[in-house]
Design an enzyme around this catalytic site. Structure first.
Site, PDB file in Angstrom:
ATOM      1  N   LEU A   4       8.616 -11.405  -7.133  1.00  0.00           N
ATOM      2  CA  LEU A   4       7.774 -12.401  -8.019  1.00  0.00           C
ATOM      3  C   LEU A   4       8.032 -12.389  -9.547  1.00  0.00           C
ATOM      4  CD1 LEU A   4       5.271 -14.230  -7.322  1.00  0.00           C
ATOM      5  CD2 LEU A   4       3.834 -12.292  -8.032  1.00  0.00           C
ATOM      6  N   ARG A  52      -5.043 -20.164  -1.487  1.00  0.00           N
ATOM      7  CA  ARG A  52      -5.905 -19.268  -2.542  1.00  0.00           C
ATOM      8  C   ARG A  52      -5.390 -19.436  -3.635  1.00  0.00           C
ATOM      9  NH1 ARG A  52      -3.895 -14.062  -4.907  1.00  0.00           N
ATOM     10  NH2 ARG A  52      -1.784 -14.485  -4.343  1.00  0.00           N
ATOM     11  N   SER A  81       1.976  -3.920  -6.721  1.00  0.00           N
ATOM     12  CA  SER A  81       2.756  -4.902  -7.291  1.00  0.00           C
ATOM     13  C   SER A  81       2.095  -6.080  -7.795  1.00  0.00           C
ATOM     14  CB  SER A  81       3.981  -5.291  -6.136  1.00  0.00           C
ATOM     15  OG  SER A  81       3.285  -5.636  -5.108  1.00  0.00           O
ATOM     16  N   GLN A 137       0.594 -19.056   1.987  1.00  0.00           N
ATOM     17  CA  GLN A 137       1.104 -19.741   0.635  1.00  0.00           C
ATOM     18  C   GLN A 137       2.222 -19.067   0.236  1.00  0.00           C
ATOM     19  OE1 GLN A 137      -1.188 -17.474  -3.022  1.00  0.00           O
ATOM     20  NE2 GLN A 137      -1.872 -19.638  -2.793  1.00  0.00           N
ATOM     21  N   ARG A 185      -0.978 -23.465  -6.512  1.00  0.00           N
ATOM     22  CA  ARG A 185       0.336 -23.161  -5.925  1.00  0.00           C
ATOM     23  C   ARG A 185       0.747 -23.963  -5.101  1.00  0.00           C
ATOM     24  NH1 ARG A 185      -0.864 -16.574  -5.911  1.00  0.00           N
ATOM     25  NH2 ARG A 185      -0.674 -16.509  -8.218  1.00  0.00           N
ATOM     26  N   GLU A 220       2.593 -15.742 -12.017  1.00  0.00           N
ATOM     27  CA  GLU A 220       1.900 -17.073 -12.635  1.00  0.00           C
ATOM     28  C   GLU A 220       1.322 -16.844 -13.778  1.00  0.00           C
ATOM     29  OE1 GLU A 220      -0.054 -19.523  -9.453  1.00  0.00           O
ATOM     30  OE2 GLU A 220      -1.707 -19.294 -10.674  1.00  0.00           O
ATOM     31  N   ASP A 258       0.549  -5.146  11.066  1.00  0.00           N
ATOM     32  CA  ASP A 258      -0.014  -4.204  12.091  1.00  0.00           C
ATOM     33  C   ASP A 258      -1.486  -4.297  12.088  1.00  0.00           C
ATOM     34  OD1 ASP A 258       2.401  -3.554  10.809  1.00  0.00           O
ATOM     35  OD2 ASP A 258       1.828  -1.345  10.475  1.00  0.00           O
ATOM     36  N   SER A 272      -7.200 -12.767  -5.046  1.00  0.00           N
ATOM     37  CA  SER A 272      -7.212 -11.965  -4.101  1.00  0.00           C
ATOM     38  C   SER A 272      -7.651 -10.573  -4.603  1.00  0.00           C
ATOM     39  CB  SER A 272      -5.802 -12.028  -3.470  1.00  0.00           C
ATOM     40  OG  SER A 272      -5.688 -10.772  -3.002  1.00  0.00           O
ATOM     41  N   HIS A 277       4.544 -19.082  -3.129  1.00  0.00           N
ATOM     42  CA  HIS A 277       4.366 -19.126  -4.400  1.00  0.00           C
ATOM     43  C   HIS A 277       5.665 -19.739  -5.426  1.00  0.00           C
ATOM     44  CE1 HIS A 277       3.966 -17.348  -8.744  1.00  0.00           C
ATOM     45  NE2 HIS A 277       2.845 -16.856  -8.478  1.00  0.00           N
ATOM     46  N   PHE A 330      -4.614 -19.139 -15.512  1.00  0.00           N
ATOM     47  CA  PHE A 330      -3.855 -19.067 -14.242  1.00  0.00           C
ATOM     48  C   PHE A 330      -4.032 -20.294 -13.413  1.00  0.00           C
ATOM     49  CE2 PHE A 330      -2.678 -15.487 -11.043  1.00  0.00           C
ATOM     50  CZ  PHE A 330      -1.996 -14.808 -12.408  1.00  0.00           C
ATOM     51  N   HIS A 349       4.121 -15.651  -0.105  1.00  0.00           N
ATOM     52  CA  HIS A 349       3.446 -14.767  -1.067  1.00  0.00           C
ATOM     53  C   HIS A 349       2.204 -14.331  -0.427  1.00  0.00           C
ATOM     54  CE1 HIS A 349       2.493 -13.054  -5.008  1.00  0.00           C
ATOM     55  NE2 HIS A 349       1.383 -13.851  -4.855  1.00  0.00           N
TER      56      HIS A 349
HETATM   57  C1  LIG Z   1       4.178  -9.322  -6.132  1.00  0.00           C
HETATM   58  C2  LIG Z   1       2.633  -9.800  -5.797  1.00  0.00           C
HETATM   59  C3  LIG Z   1       1.953 -10.084  -6.860  1.00  0.00           C
HETATM   60  C4  LIG Z   1       0.758 -10.424  -6.636  1.00  0.00           C
HETATM   61  N1  LIG Z   1      -0.006 -10.420  -7.884  1.00  0.00           N
HETATM   62  C5  LIG Z   1      -1.481 -10.640  -7.704  1.00  0.00           C
HETATM   63  C6  LIG Z   1      -2.244 -10.819  -8.885  1.00  0.00           C
HETATM   64  O1  LIG Z   1      -1.862 -10.915 -10.173  1.00  0.00           O
HETATM   65  N2  LIG Z   1      -3.590 -11.139  -8.689  1.00  0.00           N
HETATM   66  C7  LIG Z   1      -4.083 -11.356  -7.436  1.00  0.00           C
HETATM   67  O2  LIG Z   1      -5.409 -11.598  -7.302  1.00  0.00           O
HETATM   68  N3  LIG Z   1      -3.422 -11.127  -6.312  1.00  0.00           N
HETATM   69  C8  LIG Z   1      -2.047 -10.789  -6.513  1.00  0.00           C
HETATM   70  N4  LIG Z   1      -1.332 -10.799  -5.412  1.00  0.00           N
HETATM   71  C9  LIG Z   1      -1.974 -10.515  -3.832  1.00  0.00           C
HETATM   72  C10 LIG Z   1      -2.477  -9.162  -3.896  1.00  0.00           C
HETATM   73  O3  LIG Z   1      -1.696  -8.164  -4.585  1.00  0.00           O
HETATM   74  C11 LIG Z   1      -2.971  -8.653  -2.661  1.00  0.00           C
HETATM   75  O4  LIG Z   1      -3.447  -9.692  -1.695  1.00  0.00           O
HETATM   76  C12 LIG Z   1      -3.748  -7.572  -2.318  1.00  0.00           C
HETATM   77  O5  LIG Z   1      -3.337  -6.326  -3.413  1.00  0.00           O
HETATM   78  C13 LIG Z   1      -3.793  -6.978  -1.120  1.00  0.00           C
HETATM   79  O6  LIG Z   1      -4.277  -5.736  -1.150  1.00  0.00           O
HETATM   80  P1  LIG Z   1      -4.933  -5.000   0.320  1.00  0.00           P
HETATM   81  O7  LIG Z   1      -5.557  -3.835  -0.130  1.00  0.00           O
HETATM   82  O8  LIG Z   1      -5.591  -6.020   1.012  1.00  0.00           O
HETATM   83  O9  LIG Z   1      -3.709  -4.678   1.097  1.00  0.00           O
HETATM   84  P2  LIG Z   1      -2.335  -3.691   0.675  1.00  0.00           P
HETATM   85  O10 LIG Z   1      -2.209  -3.449  -0.869  1.00  0.00           O
HETATM   86  O11 LIG Z   1      -1.459  -4.406   1.095  1.00  0.00           O
HETATM   87  O12 LIG Z   1      -2.538  -2.255   1.385  1.00  0.00           O
HETATM   88  C14 LIG Z   1      -2.267  -2.271   2.669  1.00  0.00           C
HETATM   89  C15 LIG Z   1      -2.398  -0.850   3.152  1.00  0.00           C
HETATM   90  O13 LIG Z   1      -2.590  -0.765   4.787  1.00  0.00           O
HETATM   91  C16 LIG Z   1      -1.749   0.450   5.010  1.00  0.00           C
HETATM   92  N5  LIG Z   1      -1.398   0.133   6.359  1.00  0.00           N
HETATM   93  C17 LIG Z   1      -0.707  -1.303   6.881  1.00  0.00           C
HETATM   94  N6  LIG Z   1      -0.417  -1.108   8.120  1.00  0.00           N
HETATM   95  C18 LIG Z   1      -0.748   0.282   8.667  1.00  0.00           C
HETATM   96  C19 LIG Z   1      -0.875   0.854   9.738  1.00  0.00           C
HETATM   97  N7  LIG Z   1      -0.160   0.665  10.764  1.00  0.00           N
HETATM   98  N8  LIG Z   1      -1.153   2.126   9.652  1.00  0.00           N
HETATM   99  C20 LIG Z   1      -1.807   2.945   8.807  1.00  0.00           C
HETATM  100  N9  LIG Z   1      -1.664   2.336   7.403  1.00  0.00           N
HETATM  101  C21 LIG Z   1      -1.520   0.767   7.465  1.00  0.00           C
HETATM  102  C22 LIG Z   1      -0.576   0.437   4.028  1.00  0.00           C
HETATM  103  O14 LIG Z   1      -0.045   1.462   4.090  1.00  0.00           O
HETATM  104  C23 LIG Z   1      -1.433   0.188   2.704  1.00  0.00           C
HETATM  105  O15 LIG Z   1      -2.166   1.209   2.216  1.00  0.00           O
HETATM  106  C24 LIG Z   1       0.185 -10.580  -5.366  1.00  0.00           C
HETATM  107  C25 LIG Z   1       0.872 -10.407  -4.277  1.00  0.00           C
HETATM  108  C26 LIG Z   1       2.136  -9.952  -4.437  1.00  0.00           C
HETATM  109  C27 LIG Z   1       3.147 -10.068  -3.128  1.00  0.00           C
END
Ligand SMILES: Cc1cc2nc3c(=O)[nH]c(=O)nc-3n(C[C@H](O)[C@H](O)[C@H](O)COP(=O)(O)OP(=O)(O)OC[C@H]3O[C@@H](n4cnc5c(N)ncnc54)[C@H](O)[C@@H]3O)c2cc1C
Length: 575
Positions: free
Chosen positions: A247, A385, A49, A235, A281, A250, A216, A390, A237, A120, A350
């Protein structure tokens, strides 16, 4: 009945950080076998997303420079970020952008064919690399496609991890997990692990996050003895639509959108005369609440005060080309076509700046265990942030931790290290889950507890905080936790989502307590943490990170950790 599964490396999470780590580990050593566990299907991970962009310096020939990315990040963080970490990000992210390009990422491009970038908030140069307004979806698809080319990467989708295991000598030795399809409880053994479980925005009711974004992974680390760092920094947003909180990127303001009050004024000129809507933000969200409190807001049909985002002057063609996704969101979830009218918005939860405490390489306090992405706190973002930093962090530290985890697994393999006997730990864990949670009985519906808790977070731990609100919040979270609520109605073994939800609520309450208690301890205002009773930043007493450790039977135990300063002297932030 417990089954055992072994891999050389275990990665928990298939968001951007987890997938990037898997590829990096597989590339480092193709003989290692890598297990990647996710509680949802890969392409349902929250990262899909991400909308607006990934920050990187690509146009040095046109005036941008690495030094500016470093300083923008440090200033954006209100000087709480570790400066060596910001330096690492700025130096390493351009390669990641080009690497994704080679793997097939459909970056939006300029007329001259070069990868395009947009403005941004908080940056001195247009630096957000984008793919329309669906950057996360395309990055995830590119990384997932690449993972599938490696035979040594094995996915376990819809497996819910419950705990981290160590060997009694602070060496990572695996995790416990429930296969949702069968309901079977399993032990995964491994010499190297990476927590990539993402953020925890579902701690709040009004939130941009997926429903699966619960803490978790943070809770697993915390219960395993790892510190959670800087959790009080949440944060908000500026532009979540009403009533859902979905959302509006931005990137919409990056493309030239205005924020307006009920007088039709671009009110940001009073708060950030230079950057206006593109201030960081924390600055924009605070300004919005001040406008609302001063009677210059609108009232949404649900009765909630809000402001408006006006994109109408951008014109139909530009909106359809660059912001098609958010136009669709506006029409479907707010009943507003952004081409023809302003859309009602309000600051929304956010991002978690805090997470599992790591060093600059993502190494946790447990040997053989790293953390990457939003679950980690390597102190890149400090107190606030910058948008687009991110996804950058996920890529850079996914790559670093995957490589280091592979090197570690390789060394342990050479040494012929035996898998430790974990039976005692597994039995304790099984007892916690099956006797304590699955067979637990309570009067109160856990979903009511969840709603009461997240609604409370929206009020007591929102943008402006004070001692009274935080003390009340802490009391409430402890009351909710102490209720005999561990109550699973659905007794089915297979696909028992009721059971999984109750496990998630358990972690929400424990981590919520850390956020509120940490906010109470930090008697200053810095970045996203604004205390009306301590309105100024206090570098003398609080230029330091908060660490929270688990204490059996009690609340979190807090200590402090120094901020790494390299070349940049903390200064007042002006935008
Ligand atoms: C709507 C939205 C838009 C955004 N847009 C931007 C952007 O344009 N640019 C930017 O830099 N950042 C953006 N962000 C922030 C960014 O998207 C996130 O910080 C980043 O994608 C997080 O990625 P991640 O790999 O850390 O975790 P996630 O993508 O959240 O993945 C977490 C993983 O952990 C797994 N998991 C969790 N708990 C367990 C469990 N107990 N057992 C097994 N699996 C588990 C889930 O299944 C998932 O696969 C946005 C955030 C939001 C909410």
């Amino acid at each position: 009945m417990t089954d055992h599964i072994s891999h050389d490396i275990l990665i928990i999470g298939t968001g951007l950080a987890g997938l990037r780590a898997a590829i990096s580990a597989a590339m480092t050593n193709h003989k290692l076998d890598i297990g990647v566990i996710s509680k949802v299907q890969v392409m349902r991970s929250h990262s899909v997303s991400a909308e607006g962009g990934t920050a990187a310096v690509l146009f040095s020939d046109e005036g941008d420079n690495i030094e500016s990315h470093i300083y923008d990040t440090i200033r954006g963080s209100d000087f709480l970020c570790d400066q060596d970490v910001a330096e690492k990000l700025a130096h390493e992210i351009p390669n990641e952008i080009y690497q994704l390009d080679k793997w097939g990422m459909p970056w939006s491009r300029r007329d001259d064919g070069r990868i395009d970038q947009r403005k941004f908030g908080g940056y001195s140069f247009p630096r957000a690399t984008y793919a329309q307004d669906k950057v996360g979806f395309y990055e995830m698809q590119t990384l997932y496609d690449t993972c599938l080319k490696y035979e040594n990467i094995h996915f376990y989708n819809e497996w819910f991890c419950t705990s981290i295991l160590d060997d009694g000598n602070n060496n990572f030795s695996g995790v416990t997990a429930i296969e949702m399809k069968s309901g079977n409880f399993n032990v995964f053994n491994s010499n190297s692990g990476i927590i990539a479980t993402g953020g925890a925005g579902r701690l709040y009711s009004f939130s941009t996050y997926a429903y699966s974004s619960t803490p978790d992974g943070l809770d697993m680390g915390y219960r395993a003895g790892l510190a959670l760092k800087d959790m009080e920094f949440v944060q908000f947003h500026p532009t979540g639509i009403l009533p859902s909180g979905i959302l509006i990127t931005e990137g919409a303001r990056g493309e030239g959108g205005y924020l307006i009050n009920n007088l039709g004024e671009r009110f940001m000129k009073s708060y950030a005369p230079e950057k206006l809507e593109l201030a960081p933000r924390d600055v924009v969200s605070r300004s919005m609440i001040k406008e609302i409190d001063n009677g210059r807001g609108f009232i949404h049909e649900t009765g909630v005060p809000c402001l408006k985002l006006d994109l109408t002057h951008l014109g139909e063609e530009r909106i359809k080309e660059k912001l098609a996704g958010i136009r669709e969101i506006g029409i479907k979830f707010s009943g507003v076509d952004i081409i023809s009218e302003p859309i009602e918005i309000r600051p929304v939860c956010h991002y978690m700046m805090g997470g599992v405490h790591t060093n600059i390489d993502g190494q946790t306090e447990m040997n053989g265990l790293w953390t990457a992405g939003e679950a980690a706190c390597n102190s890149l973002h400090g107190a606030n942030r910058l948008g687009a930093n991110s996804t950058s962090e996920c890529l850079v530290w996914g790559s670093i931790t995957g490589r280091l985890a592979a090197q570690h697994a390789d060394k342990r393999k050479e040494k012929g290290s035996a898998l430790t006997n974990l039976e005692n730990k597994v039995q304790t864990e099984e007892k916690r889950i099956f006797d304590g949670i699955f067979r637990g009985r309570g009067e109160v519906n856990p979903y009511d507890i969840r709603k009461e808790f997240t609604d409370m977070m929206d009020i007591k731990a929102y943008i402006f905080r004070d001692e009274n609100k935080l003390v009340e919040g802490l009391k409430k979270v402890r009351e909710l936790r102490d209720l005999a609520w561990k109550h699973v109605d659905d007794s089915a073994k297979e696909y028992n989502t009721n059971f999984i939800n109750v496990m998630e609520i358990d972690s929400l309450l424990r981590v919520g307590e850390i956020i509120i208690a940490g906010a109470l301890n930090r008697r200053e205002s810095r970045g996203a943490h604004s205390r009306t009773d301590y309105p100024n930043r206090d570098d003398v007493h609080f230029l330091k990170h908060t660490l929270a450790y688990f204490k059996e039977g009690g609340g979190p135990q807090f200590s402090w950790h120094p901020v790494t300063l390299t070349r940049y002297v903390p200064a007042e932030r002006k935008y």
